[in-house]
Design a protein around this motif. Structure first.
Motif, short mmCIF file in Angstrom:
data_model
loop_
_atom_site.label_atom_id
_atom_site.label_comp_id
_atom_site.label_asym_id
_atom_site.label_seq_id
_atom_site.Cartn_x
_atom_site.Cartn_y
_atom_site.Cartn_z
N TYR A 3 0.77 -1.14 0.03
CA TYR A 3 -0.05 -0.01 0.05
C TYR A 3 0.77 1.34 0.07
N LEU B 207 -4.77 -4.32 -4.20
CA LEU B 207 -4.64 -2.67 -3.67
C LEU B 207 -4.74 -1.82 -4.63
N MET C 141 -4.34 2.27 5.78
CA MET C 141 -4.61 0.89 4.83
C MET C 141 -5.56 0.08 5.39
N CYS D 5 -9.09 -0.89 3.41
CA CYS D 5 -9.44 -2.35 3.29
C CYS D 5 -10.83 -2.87 4.13
#
Ligand code: NAP
Ligand code: ZN
Ligand code: ZN
Length: 353
Positions: A166, A195, A304, A308
């Motif tokens: 990420y 990602l 991150m 997610c």
């Protein structure tokens, strides 16, 4: 001062991992204690356990993709309470005073981070021990909140594989209109594909494994290049804005750099044992950059995890018991995992000492 707990680690670079007892410090006021529920198996665990980076202190207890539940909090803890889900990645402390720490880039702490394993342990002496263990005690400032809506076992790999991909994708502005290559579809690479796709980029997978073509597309790849086929590599020369190299072993970096466009960059996150030889003209012709990137800071790791949570992104995992770890390492070396082993830590709890 400390409590003895069960762990799994190795006493030499050529010895298998086995059950061994370790000490965990008792809580200081800013610490939380986490009962570890799942721990991912990163290729770095294998590099470290086998002494491939020539700095391992034995016994070595790997594991830096930790998720679990808070079971105790120190008197001054404000960010967590008993019962909360929590994650711990590759670092458990840093100096907090240098420029990098102040900018939230603790992973580049100028005084050296305290790694989750194999770093000097300032409380107990010796070195820190990682997540192949029952519990961990960590300063709350280095602990992450885990989204409640995701499968917990499949979240564990986000703590290293997730943030390590990420962070460079964000740093090199990957997004709509950008063509990004991801090389090496293992634990890191498969997260990189997911990602980069969620960030809106056009994703090109570069793999040695024809058996991963279909998977790569399922994970989000728009195109797949088999790196062993010179014709395919030639066809894609000079097409990528950015290439994230997640390869764990030696490979000819120059052919990978040739895929990058003028003014593009290749960033290494893969950390093979030996130096990487680059031909000067690989960079000169096209004003290309060759870079590296390490995990991510604490704030970015939280960003991150939240990303997610919002995009419903987790790792594709194979759940194993702790006593399978030595076989898992052998399979990791052969690229035989889709795409991350995660240890169900209940299997350690259930082992008889
Ligand atoms: P992994 O799951 O073992 O994946 C590595 C992948 O590399 C393999 O699946 C394979 O993908 C490819 N590969 C292996 N040998 C190759 C070769 N000889 N030539 C070309 N490709 C090859 O490993 P991982 O856990 O994702 O970790 C990858 C690397 O990143 C490791 O070196 C690890 O230590 C490092 N790492 C760095 C950081 C950081 O902060 N920079 C953080 C975590 C890990 P294909 O089958 O698709 O070819
Ligand atoms: Zn890792
Ligand atoms: Zn610092």
């Amino acid at each position: 001062m400390s409590t003895t707990i069960k762990a799994f680690g190795t006493e030499a670079s050529d010895a298998p991992l086995k059950q061994l007892p370790i000490e965990r410090r008792n809580l200081t006021p800013h610490d939380v204690q986490i009962e570890i529920l799942y721990c991912g198996v990163c290729h770095s665990d294998l590099h470290q356990a086998r002494g491939e980076w020539h700095n391992t202190v034995y016994p070595c207890v790997p594991g830096h993709e930790i998720v679990g539940r808070i079971t105790a909090v120190g008197d001054h803890v404000t960010k967590f309470k008993v019962g909360d889900l929590a994650g711990v990645g590759c670092m458990v402390d840093s100096c907090r005073e240098c420029e990098s720490c102040k900018e939230g880039l603790e992973q580049y702490c100028e005084n050296g981070i305290e790694g989750t394993y194999n770093s000097p342990d300032k409380y107990l002496g010796g070195v820190t021990y990682g997540g192949y263990s029952e519990k961990v005690v960590v300063d709350e400032n280095y602990v992450l909140h885990v989204p409640e809506n995701l499968d917990l076992a499949a979240v564990a790999p986000l703590l290293c594989a997730g943030i390590t991909t990420y962070s460079p994708l964000r740093h090199w502005n990957v997004g709509p209109g950008k063509k990004v290559g991801i090389a090496g579809i293992g634990g890191l690479g498969h997260m990189g594909v997911k990602l980069a796709k969620a960030m809106g980029a056009h994703v090109v997978v570069i793999t040695t494994s024809p058996s991963k073509i279909e998977d790569a597309k399922r994970l989000g790849a728009d195109e797949v290049i088999i790196s062993k086929d010179p014709e395919q590599m030639q066809k894609h020369r000079g097409t990528l804005d950015f290439l994230l190299d997640c390869i764990s072993a030696e490979h000819d970096i120059n052919t990978y750099i040739s895929l990058v466009k003028r003014d593009g960059a290749l960033a290494l996150v893969g950390a093979p044992e030996n130096p990487v030889p680059i031909a000067a003209f690989s960079l000169i012709m096209g004003r290309k950059s060759f870079a590296g990137s390490a995990i991510g800071g604490i704030a970015e790791t939280q960003e991150m995890l939240d990303f997610c949570g919002q995009h419903n992104i987790t790792s594709d995992i194979e759940l194993i018991n702790i006593d399978y770890i030595n076989e898992a390492y052998e399979r990791l070396l052969k690229g035989d995992v889709k795409y991350r082993f995660v240890i169900d830590m209940a299997s350690l709890k259930n082992l008889i000492i």
